[in-house]
Design a protein around this motif. Structure first.
Motif, PDB file in Angstrom:
ATOM      1  N   ARG A 105       0.826  -1.217   0.000  1.00 39.71           N
ATOM      2  CA  ARG A 105       0.000   0.000   0.000  1.00 39.71           C
ATOM      3  C   ARG A 105       0.859   1.266   0.000  1.00 39.71           C
ATOM      4  N   GLU A 106       1.909   1.255   0.777  1.00 37.71           N
ATOM      5  CA  GLU A 106       2.782   2.441   0.856  1.00 37.71           C
ATOM      6  C   GLU A 106       3.443   2.743  -0.489  1.00 37.71           C
ATOM      7  N   THR A 107       3.706   1.695  -1.269  1.00 36.61           N
ATOM      8  CA  THR A 107       4.462   1.874  -2.509  1.00 36.61           C
ATOM      9  C   THR A 107       3.564   1.985  -3.741  1.00 36.61           C
ATOM     10  N   GLY A 108       2.249   1.906  -3.559  1.00 34.62           N
ATOM     11  CA  GLY A 108       1.327   2.018  -4.697  1.00 34.62           C
ATOM     12  C   GLY A 108       1.252   0.751  -5.536  1.00 34.62           C
ATOM     13  N   LEU A 109       1.784  -0.367  -5.016  1.00 31.32           N
ATOM     14  CA  LEU A 109       1.805  -1.606  -5.812  1.00 31.32           C
ATOM     15  C   LEU A 109       0.549  -2.457  -5.639  1.00 31.32           C
ATOM     16  N   LEU A 110      -0.315  -2.075  -4.703  1.00 36.54           N
ATOM     17  CA  LEU A 110      -1.467  -2.925  -4.390  1.00 36.54           C
ATOM     18  C   LEU A 110      -2.299  -3.325  -5.619  1.00 36.54           C
ATOM     19  N   PRO A 111      -2.555  -2.400  -6.582  1.00 40.73           N
ATOM     20  CA  PRO A 111      -3.366  -2.806  -7.736  1.00 40.73           C
ATOM     21  C   PRO A 111      -2.731  -3.937  -8.555  1.00 40.73           C
ATOM     22  N   ARG A 112      -1.432  -4.159  -8.368  1.00 40.70           N
ATOM     23  CA  ARG A 112      -0.761  -5.230  -9.135  1.00 40.70           C
ATOM     24  C   ARG A 112      -0.718  -6.548  -8.363  1.00 40.70           C
ATOM     25  N   ILE A 113      -1.340  -6.566  -7.176  1.00 40.18           N
ATOM     26  CA  ILE A 113      -1.243  -7.755  -6.312  1.00 40.18           C
ATOM     27  C   ILE A 113      -2.631  -8.292  -5.991  1.00 40.18           C
ATOM     28  N   GLU A 114      -2.809  -9.591  -6.204  1.00 43.87           N
ATOM     29  CA  GLU A 114      -4.046 -10.243  -5.759  1.00 43.87           C
ATOM     30  C   GLU A 114      -3.759 -10.831  -4.375  1.00 43.87           C
ATOM     31  N   GLU A 115      -4.544 -10.429  -3.392  1.00 47.85           N
ATOM     32  CA  GLU A 115      -4.322 -10.929  -2.035  1.00 47.85           C
ATOM     33  C   GLU A 115      -5.188 -12.174  -1.817  1.00 47.85           C
ATOM     34  N   ILE A 116      -4.542 -13.303  -1.555  1.00 51.18           N
ATOM     35  CA  ILE A 116      -5.267 -14.569  -1.371  1.00 51.18           C
ATOM     36  C   ILE A 116      -5.209 -14.961   0.105  1.00 51.18           C
ATOM     37  N   THR A 117      -6.380 -15.131   0.707  1.00 48.71           N
ATOM     38  CA  THR A 117      -6.414 -15.474   2.131  1.00 48.71           C
ATOM     39  C   THR A 117      -6.155 -16.968   2.306  1.00 48.71           C
ATOM     40  N   ALA A 118      -5.206 -17.302   3.174  1.00 47.97           N
ATOM     41  CA  ALA A 118      -4.874 -18.714   3.428  1.00 47.97           C
ATOM     42  C   ALA A 118      -4.952 -18.970   4.925  1.00 47.97           C
ATOM     43  N   MET A 119      -5.500 -20.114   5.295  1.00 49.09           N
ATOM     44  CA  MET A 119      -5.483 -20.531   6.701  1.00 49.09           C
ATOM     45  C   MET A 119      -4.212 -21.345   6.907  1.00 49.09           C
ATOM     46  N   VAL A 120      -3.456 -21.038   7.947  1.00 52.50           N
ATOM     47  CA  VAL A 120      -2.237 -21.814   8.213  1.00 52.50           C
ATOM     48  C   VAL A 120      -2.200 -22.256   9.668  1.00 52.50           C
ATOM     49  N   SER A 121      -1.601 -23.405   9.871  1.00 49.18           N
ATOM     50  CA  SER A 121      -1.384 -23.903  11.229  1.00 49.18           C
ATOM     51  C   SER A 121      -0.213 -24.873  11.178  1.00 49.18           C
ATOM     52  N   PRO A 122       0.694 -24.809  12.159  1.00 53.62           N
ATOM     53  CA  PRO A 122       1.841 -25.723  12.130  1.00 53.62           C
ATOM     54  C   PRO A 122       1.420 -27.187  12.223  1.00 53.62           C
ATOM     55  N   VAL A 123       0.192 -27.464  12.689  1.00 49.92           N
ATOM     56  CA  VAL A 123      -0.212 -28.860  12.854  1.00 49.92           C
ATOM     57  C   VAL A 123      -1.150 -29.366  11.763  1.00 49.92           C
ATOM     58  N   SER A 124      -1.656 -28.474  10.899  1.00 46.95           N
ATOM     59  CA  SER A 124      -2.442 -28.975   9.756  1.00 46.95           C
ATOM     60  C   SER A 124      -2.088 -28.137   8.530  1.00 46.95           C
ATOM     61  N   PRO A 125      -0.990 -28.516   7.872  1.00 43.17           N
ATOM     62  CA  PRO A 125      -0.470 -27.709   6.764  1.00 43.17           C
ATOM     63  C   PRO A 125      -1.478 -27.508   5.634  1.00 43.17           C
ATOM     64  N   ASN A 126      -1.468 -26.308   5.088  1.00 38.12           N
ATOM     65  CA  ASN A 126      -2.341 -25.913   3.984  1.00 38.12           C
ATOM     66  C   ASN A 126      -1.723 -26.462   2.681  1.00 38.12           C
ATOM     67  N   THR A 127      -2.429 -27.378   2.007  1.00 34.85           N
ATOM     68  CA  THR A 127      -1.805 -28.081   0.869  1.00 34.85           C
ATOM     69  C   THR A 127      -1.557 -27.157  -0.321  1.00 34.85           C
TER      70      THR A 127
END
Ligand SMILES: N[C@@H](CCC(=O)N[C@@H](CS)C(=O)NCC(=O)O)C(=O)O
Length: 201
Positions: free
Chosen positions: A20-42
């Motif tokens: 956001r600070e650098t104005g690059l946000l429009p070039r980035i798709e933000e993908i939400t991922a759930m992570v946990s050390p005990v059930s890895p996100n495949t």
């Protein structure tokens, strides 16, 4: 570019603030991922063998991690003022980022220890040891903050992520109580657009 993140992750937040600070946000798709050390996100495991966020897929098919590498990569892609200086100030900025990353490492480990690890396996002395690192790190930030003025580089991005995460996950620890100058600095940046847009909730 595609950024694997979670709104609760303070490390991913560093990258999201830089975007956001650098104005690059429009070039980035933000993908939400759930992570946990005990059930890895495949899905994430196919991209980052450490199965951690943030991870950035670049337009030429590379996957970058961790947060410091991604921040530096993004900082090389824009023409506004650099968040990571290339002159002598670079080493202080990178050291400050490392201090903040270290506080976050300890805080995230404490979160896992108290939230993910089953109660019978918890180890209070270990948690205490991590909190000593957190508190010593905060004292160091408090000593430096008055010199930051209006500057907002990678070190200050890290500090915002530290303080926001502590408010989010460890509000009872009340980091402000013995650090009024750090609290004052945080108040001065908390309404910045990149900071409000990424506030964990
Ligand atoms: N050093 C890494 C730390 C990243 C990290 O610990 N991310 C956490 C979320 S805040 C994570 O993905 N945890 C999942 C796991 O440990 O398996 C960075 O700077 O990106």
């Amino acid at each position: 570019m595609r950024l694997w993140h979670n709104p609760a992750s303070p490390f991913a937040r560093k990258v999201r603030i830089v975007a956001r600070e650098t104005g690059l946000l429009p070039r980035i798709e933000e993908i939400t991922a759930m992570v946990s050390p005990v059930s890895p996100n495949t899905d994430l495991a196919a991209r980052n063998p450490l199965v951690k966020i943030p991870a950035l897929e670049t337009n030429d098919g590379k996957v970058l991690y961790d947060s410091s590498v991604i921040c530096e990569y993004l900082d090389s892609l824009h023409n506004v003022e650099r968040l990571i200086p290339s002159d002598a100030a670079r080493w202080d900025a990178l050291r400050l980022q490392s201090l903040c990353d270290g506080i976050l490492d300890a805080a995230v480990l404490c979160r896992y220890e108290t939230f993910v690890r089953p109660e019978p396996y918890r180890w209070n002395d270990w948690i205490k040891g991590q909190f000593t690192k957190i508190n010593n790190g905060l004292d160091a930030l408090a000593a430096e903050a008055p010199a930051w003025g209006a500057g907002f580089g990678i070190g200050q991005v890290g500090a915002v992520c530290v303080l926001g995460y502590l408010d989010f996950r460890f509000a009872d620890e009340n980091w402000r109580a013995s650090r009024p100058r750090l609290a004052q600095w945080y108040t001065s940046v908390v309404s910045r657009g990149s900071v409000t847009a990424t506030m964990p909730a």
